[in-house]
Design an enzyme around this catalytic site. Structure first.
Site, PDB file in Angstrom:
ATOM      1  N   HIS A 131       6.152  -5.482  11.513  1.00  0.00           N
ATOM      2  CA  HIS A 131       5.492  -4.175  11.687  1.00  0.00           C
ATOM      3  C   HIS A 131       5.124  -4.005  13.164  1.00  0.00           C
ATOM      4  O   HIS A 131       3.975  -3.775  13.506  1.00  0.00           O
ATOM      5  CB  HIS A 131       4.249  -4.102  10.792  1.00  0.00           C
ATOM      6  CG  HIS A 131       3.808  -2.695  10.460  1.00  0.00           C
ATOM      7  ND1 HIS A 131       2.950  -1.990  11.261  1.00  0.00           N
ATOM      8  CD2 HIS A 131       4.073  -1.877   9.414  1.00  0.00           C
ATOM      9  CE1 HIS A 131       2.706  -0.798  10.708  1.00  0.00           C
ATOM     10  NE2 HIS A 131       3.388  -0.708   9.585  1.00  0.00           N
ATOM     11  N   ASP A 137       5.520   4.904   5.373  1.00  0.00           N
ATOM     12  CA  ASP A 137       6.496   3.996   6.009  1.00  0.00           C
ATOM     13  C   ASP A 137       6.762   2.758   5.146  1.00  0.00           C
ATOM     14  O   ASP A 137       7.617   1.947   5.486  1.00  0.00           O
ATOM     15  CB  ASP A 137       6.056   3.601   7.434  1.00  0.00           C
ATOM     16  CG  ASP A 137       4.684   2.951   7.511  1.00  0.00           C
ATOM     17  OD1 ASP A 137       3.774   3.372   6.758  1.00  0.00           O
ATOM     18  OD2 ASP A 137       4.512   2.025   8.320  1.00  0.00           O
ATOM     19  N   HIS A 138       6.061   2.644   4.013  1.00  0.00           N
ATOM     20  CA  HIS A 138       6.272   1.488   3.119  1.00  0.00           C
ATOM     21  C   HIS A 138       6.863   1.875   1.764  1.00  0.00           C
ATOM     22  O   HIS A 138       7.188   1.000   0.974  1.00  0.00           O
ATOM     23  CB  HIS A 138       4.950   0.732   2.916  1.00  0.00           C
ATOM     24  CG  HIS A 138       4.415   0.157   4.188  1.00  0.00           C
ATOM     25  ND1 HIS A 138       4.458  -1.177   4.487  1.00  0.00           N
ATOM     26  CD2 HIS A 138       3.855   0.769   5.262  1.00  0.00           C
ATOM     27  CE1 HIS A 138       3.945  -1.384   5.683  1.00  0.00           C
ATOM     28  NE2 HIS A 138       3.558  -0.203   6.177  1.00  0.00           N
ATOM     29  N   ASP A 146       0.137  -3.964   6.114  1.00  0.00           N
ATOM     30  CA  ASP A 146      -0.750  -3.487   7.167  1.00  0.00           C
ATOM     31  C   ASP A 146      -2.168  -3.963   6.868  1.00  0.00           C
ATOM     32  O   ASP A 146      -2.584  -4.037   5.712  1.00  0.00           O
ATOM     33  CB  ASP A 146      -0.731  -1.950   7.214  1.00  0.00           C
ATOM     34  CG  ASP A 146       0.655  -1.401   7.529  1.00  0.00           C
ATOM     35  OD1 ASP A 146       1.580  -2.205   7.648  1.00  0.00           O
ATOM     36  OD2 ASP A 146       0.781  -0.172   7.643  1.00  0.00           O
ATOM     37  N   HIS A 170       0.853  -1.194   0.000  1.00  0.00           N
ATOM     38  CA  HIS A 170       0.000   0.000   0.000  1.00  0.00           C
ATOM     39  C   HIS A 170       0.884   1.239   0.000  1.00  0.00           C
ATOM     40  O   HIS A 170       2.110   1.127   0.014  1.00  0.00           O
ATOM     41  CB  HIS A 170      -0.987  -0.015   1.176  1.00  0.00           C
ATOM     42  CG  HIS A 170      -0.352   0.104   2.537  1.00  0.00           C
ATOM     43  ND1 HIS A 170       0.548  -0.812   3.032  1.00  0.00           N
ATOM     44  CD2 HIS A 170      -0.498   1.042   3.514  1.00  0.00           C
ATOM     45  CE1 HIS A 170       0.915  -0.452   4.256  1.00  0.00           C
ATOM     46  NE2 HIS A 170       0.306   0.673   4.570  1.00  0.00           N
ATOM     47  N   HIS A 194       1.209   3.931   2.136  1.00  0.00           N
ATOM     48  CA  HIS A 194       1.595   4.741   3.297  1.00  0.00           C
ATOM     49  C   HIS A 194       3.114   4.955   3.304  1.00  0.00           C
ATOM     50  O   HIS A 194       3.878   4.098   2.868  1.00  0.00           O
ATOM     51  CB  HIS A 194       1.140   4.072   4.603  1.00  0.00           C
ATOM     52  CG  HIS A 194      -0.342   4.231   4.839  1.00  0.00           C
ATOM     53  ND1 HIS A 194      -1.069   3.403   5.656  1.00  0.00           N
ATOM     54  CD2 HIS A 194      -1.232   5.128   4.330  1.00  0.00           C
ATOM     55  CE1 HIS A 194      -2.346   3.800   5.661  1.00  0.00           C
ATOM     56  NE2 HIS A 194      -2.465   4.843   4.862  1.00  0.00           N
TER      57      HIS A 194
HETATM   58 ZN   LIG Z   1       2.792   0.658   8.005  1.00  0.00          ZN
HETATM   59 ZN   LIG Z   2      -0.268   1.558   6.513  1.00  0.00          ZN
END
Ligand SMILES: [Zn+2]
Ligand SMILES: [Zn+2]
Length: 329
Positions: free
Chosen positions: A271, A65-66, A213, A61, A63
């Site tokens: 995570h 942090d990815h 996530d 996805h 976001h």
């Molecule tokens: Zn994340």
């Molecule tokens: Zn996320």
């Protein structure tokens, strides 16, 4: 057999010991980078893998942090052209954000240093060849449209029985390839050999599911049913279940419940939040699903049919990375 190397195992922000989400799945000639959080390049070097063959990047996805590590990775490739092609796979919204990051921030009109492809993922088969099938399945996660999990599945195969082939006088070469492909062949002496004469019983392959996530588990049970290893987030503990729900994340209990309901063999949690001790996350999950481990940065697992092994801890991985530096990779 699959290998998975965790490059970053922290939720949302890095901690002293954990970097942001990224992992490499290796199978035969493939190296799939699944997510690319900030700091991924350095972890790639530390892991001893380096930047070679990073041709397939799968994003769960969009976001930050990815995905933020993609900017640094591309920036490095702009100075040292180490690969010919990079193909980034993700949902539409994920790709849009990544394109903004790469084209508007990093490249700003410059040509990409390699053939840069973007492939929008739809649920179903993403890549397959005669040995491997990579399937994407939808995942529900807070505020992120088009989230996907990935199922890596080794196709069932019948082993070639070499002794049998020699006994029947099948020479090395094209006849063997035809037999493996399921075709009957006639030898120069007129003898007819059928695939069943030289192929053993069907052996089922290994399977590995990697979910990023996720905010719920009920829609994942069928997608990950029976896999040898399930990798999934466990951002919260059950004592903060309300917060987990509010932010669209899972608790360790929920992740373990999914593993139990889907009858997977091994659960690998990642995570994880720096708010908790690893042992508390592990204890909570193991109370529901005993075959659980919590991944750490640079841990490497081998996933075989019915079996999973922790092959290399971080100390050995760091030693391996020094050799990598010596050869200038
Ligand atoms: Zn994340
Ligand atoms: Zn996320």
């Amino acid at each position: 057999m699959f290998e998975i190397i965790f490059l970053g195992t922290s939720a949302s922000a890095p901690s002293v010991r954990r970097g942001l989400s990224a992992q490499i799945v290796m199978y035969r000639q493939y190296r799939f980078l699944v997510d690319c959080g900030e700091g991924t390049q350095r972890q790639l070097l530390k892991s001893g893998l380096g930047f070679k063959r990073l041709e397939h990047i799968l994003l769960t996805h969009g976001h930050l942090d990815h995905i933020l590590g993609l900017a640094g990775l591309l920036s490095t490739f702009m100075r040292w052209e180490t690969i010919e092609q990079m193909e980034i796979y993700g949902g539409r919204a994920t790709l849009e954000r990544v394109q903004d990051l790469l084209f508007k921030v990093v490249l700003r009109g410059a040509r990409p240093p390699m053939v840069l492809k973007f492939t929008e993922i739809k649920p179903g088969c993403v890549i397959q060849d005669q040995h491997l099938e990579l399937v994407a399945f939808p995942v529900t996660h807070r505020g992120a449209p088009g989230c996907f999990g990935f199922l890596f599945r080794e196709k069932p195969h019948r082993p070639f029985l070499d002794d049998q082939a020699v006994a029947l006088g099948v020479p090395r070469g094209p006849e063997r390839r035809q037999l493996v492909a399921g075709q009957t062949v006639m030898l120069p002496n007129g003898r007819v050999i059928a695939p069943d004469d030289v192929l053993g019983p069907v052996e089922h392959g290994a399977s590995l599911a990697v979910v990023g996530d996720a905010g719920r588990i009920d829609d994942l049970v069928e997608a990950v049913r029976g896999v040898d290893a399930l990798v999934i987030e466990a951002t919260y503990l059950q004592e903060e279940a309300e917060m987990a729900q509010q932010y669209g994340h899972l608790t360790a209990t929920q992740a373990a419940t999914l593993a139990q309901q889907a009858n997977v063999r091994q659960l690998i949690l990642t995570h994880v939040s720096r708010r908790y001790h690893e042992k508390d996350i592990l204890a909570e999950a193991q109370a529901v699903f005993p075959a659980t481990v919590v991944a750490r940065d640079l841990y490497r697992y081998t996933v075989r049919r019915g079996q999973i092994v922790l092959a290399q801890g971080p100390e050995e991985a760091v030693a391996a990375s020094e050799e990598e530096f010596d050869v200038g990779a």
